[in-house]
Design a protein around this motif. Sequence first.
Motif, PDB file in Angstrom:
ATOM      1  N   ALA A  72       0.833  -1.207   0.000  1.00 65.73           N
ATOM      2  CA  ALA A  72       0.000   0.000   0.000  1.00 65.73           C
ATOM      3  C   ALA A  72       0.865   1.252   0.000  1.00 65.73           C
ATOM      4  CB  ALA A  72      -0.927  -0.007   1.208  1.00 65.73           C
ATOM      5  N   ARG A  73       1.970   1.226   0.723  1.00 66.82           N
ATOM      6  CA  ARG A  73       2.876   2.386   0.726  1.00 66.82           C
ATOM      7  C   ARG A  73       3.515   2.559  -0.642  1.00 66.82           C
ATOM      8  NH1 ARG A  73       5.268   6.029   4.054  1.00 66.82           N
ATOM      9  NH2 ARG A  73       7.422   6.584   3.613  1.00 66.82           N
ATOM     10  N   ALA A  74       3.823   1.443  -1.300  1.00 66.51           N
ATOM     11  CA  ALA A  74       4.460   1.507  -2.611  1.00 66.51           C
ATOM     12  C   ALA A  74       3.491   1.952  -3.708  1.00 66.51           C
ATOM     13  CB  ALA A  74       5.057   0.147  -2.970  1.00 66.51           C
ATOM     14  N   PHE A  75       2.236   1.510  -3.616  1.00 67.52           N
ATOM     15  CA  PHE A  75       1.290   1.773  -4.695  1.00 67.52           C
ATOM     16  C   PHE A  75       0.191   2.771  -4.339  1.00 67.52           C
ATOM     17  CE2 PHE A  75       2.946  -2.484  -5.638  1.00 67.52           C
ATOM     18  CZ  PHE A  75       3.460  -2.245  -6.900  1.00 67.52           C
ATOM     19  N   GLY A  76      -0.023   3.030  -3.055  1.00 65.80           N
ATOM     20  CA  GLY A  76      -1.063   3.964  -2.620  1.00 65.80           C
ATOM     21  C   GLY A  76      -0.440   5.249  -2.118  1.00 65.80           C
ATOM     22  N   SER A  77      -1.095   5.854  -1.159  1.00 65.64           N
ATOM     23  CA  SER A  77      -0.588   7.066  -0.536  1.00 65.64           C
ATOM     24  C   SER A  77       0.603   6.725   0.353  1.00 65.64           C
ATOM     25  CB  SER A  77      -1.696   7.713   0.309  1.00 65.64           C
ATOM     26  OG  SER A  77      -1.179   8.781   1.052  1.00 65.64           O
ATOM     27  N   LYS A  78       1.625   7.563   0.337  1.00 67.41           N
ATOM     28  CA  LYS A  78       2.835   7.318   1.137  1.00 67.41           C
ATOM     29  C   LYS A  78       2.574   7.438   2.643  1.00 67.41           C
ATOM     30  CE  LYS A  78       5.489   6.872  -2.445  1.00 67.41           C
ATOM     31  NZ  LYS A  78       5.607   5.550  -2.988  1.00 67.41           N
ATOM     32  N   ASP A  79       1.485   8.108   3.024  1.00 71.72           N
ATOM     33  CA  ASP A  79       1.189   8.337   4.442  1.00 71.72           C
ATOM     34  C   ASP A  79       0.079   7.445   4.967  1.00 71.72           C
ATOM     35  OD1 ASP A  79       3.096  10.366   4.529  1.00 71.72           O
ATOM     36  OD2 ASP A  79       1.659  11.847   3.826  1.00 71.72           O
ATOM     37  N   SER A  80      -0.251   6.367   4.253  1.00 76.51           N
ATOM     38  CA  SER A  80      -1.355   5.524   4.660  1.00 76.51           C
ATOM     39  C   SER A  80      -1.042   4.059   4.347  1.00 76.51           C
ATOM     40  CB  SER A  80      -2.632   5.951   3.920  1.00 76.51           C
ATOM     41  OG  SER A  80      -3.681   5.054   4.188  1.00 76.51           O
ATOM     42  N   ALA A  81      -1.593   3.157   5.121  1.00 79.84           N
ATOM     43  CA  ALA A  81      -1.455   1.723   4.850  1.00 79.84           C
ATOM     44  C   ALA A  81      -2.604   1.213   4.001  1.00 79.84           C
ATOM     45  CB  ALA A  81      -1.385   0.950   6.156  1.00 79.84           C
ATOM     46  N   SER A  82      -3.333   2.132   3.380  1.00 77.69           N
ATOM     47  CA  SER A  82      -4.465   1.774   2.537  1.00 77.69           C
ATOM     48  C   SER A  82      -4.049   1.781   1.072  1.00 77.69           C
ATOM     49  CB  SER A  82      -5.617   2.758   2.744  1.00 77.69           C
ATOM     50  OG  SER A  82      -6.671   2.463   1.863  1.00 77.69           O
ATOM     51  N   LEU A  83      -4.565   0.849   0.303  1.00 81.15           N
ATOM     52  CA  LEU A  83      -4.318   0.830  -1.138  1.00 81.15           C
ATOM     53  C   LEU A  83      -5.168   1.854  -1.869  1.00 81.15           C
ATOM     54  CD1 LEU A  83      -4.044  -3.007  -1.687  1.00 81.15           C
ATOM     55  CD2 LEU A  83      -2.240  -1.338  -2.125  1.00 81.15           C
ATOM     56  N   ALA A  84      -6.251   2.297  -1.246  1.00 83.00           N
ATOM     57  CA  ALA A  84      -7.152   3.252  -1.872  1.00 83.00           C
ATOM     58  C   ALA A  84      -6.474   4.617  -1.954  1.00 83.00           C
ATOM     59  CB  ALA A  84      -8.453   3.359  -1.084  1.00 83.00           C
ATOM     60  N   LYS A  85      -6.606   5.266  -3.082  1.00 81.75           N
ATOM     61  CA  LYS A  85      -6.024   6.596  -3.255  1.00 81.75           C
ATOM     62  C   LYS A  85      -6.781   7.587  -2.396  1.00 81.75           C
ATOM     63  CE  LYS A  85      -3.124   5.542  -6.564  1.00 81.75           C
ATOM     64  NZ  LYS A  85      -1.695   5.544  -6.351  1.00 81.75           N
ATOM     65  N   GLY A  86      -6.060   8.491  -1.765  1.00 76.64           N
ATOM     66  CA  GLY A  86      -6.676   9.546  -0.989  1.00 76.64           C
ATOM     67  C   GLY A  86      -7.105   9.163   0.412  1.00 76.64           C
ATOM     68  N   VAL A  87      -6.727   7.986   0.869  1.00 73.12           N
ATOM     69  CA  VAL A  87      -7.114   7.554   2.218  1.00 73.12           C
ATOM     70  C   VAL A  87      -5.918   7.726   3.135  1.00 73.12           C
ATOM     71  CG1 VAL A  87      -7.812   5.598   3.643  1.00 73.12           C
ATOM     72  CG2 VAL A  87      -8.841   5.940   1.424  1.00 73.12           C
TER      73      VAL A  87
END
Length: 87
Positions: A72-87
């Motif tokens: 999730a950090r690699a593919f999503g937001s750098k500040d979240s453990a979520s894969l969803a963008k903007g979370v």
Amino acid sequence: MSSIGINTGAIVKDAKTYAIDLTERVAATFVVATGGVLVTATAGNVGHLSFWESAAAGGVAAAGSLVKGILARAFGSKDSASLAKGV
């Protein structure tokens, strides 16, 4: 209501973000926990795991959650453990 300074748009956005994050976490937990049981149990003893098999299933599920968080950090937001963008 706007005279007291409540930004309802931000509240709705936060609720939507929370719902997306919660849905993802519940689904991911189901997948990794089920995977942990399937990896550690044989076909005949899924309902009758020993203590160590149950502990191993928990370990596999935890490792799966760790991998998901790293991805999730690699593919999503750098500040979240979520894969969803903007979370």
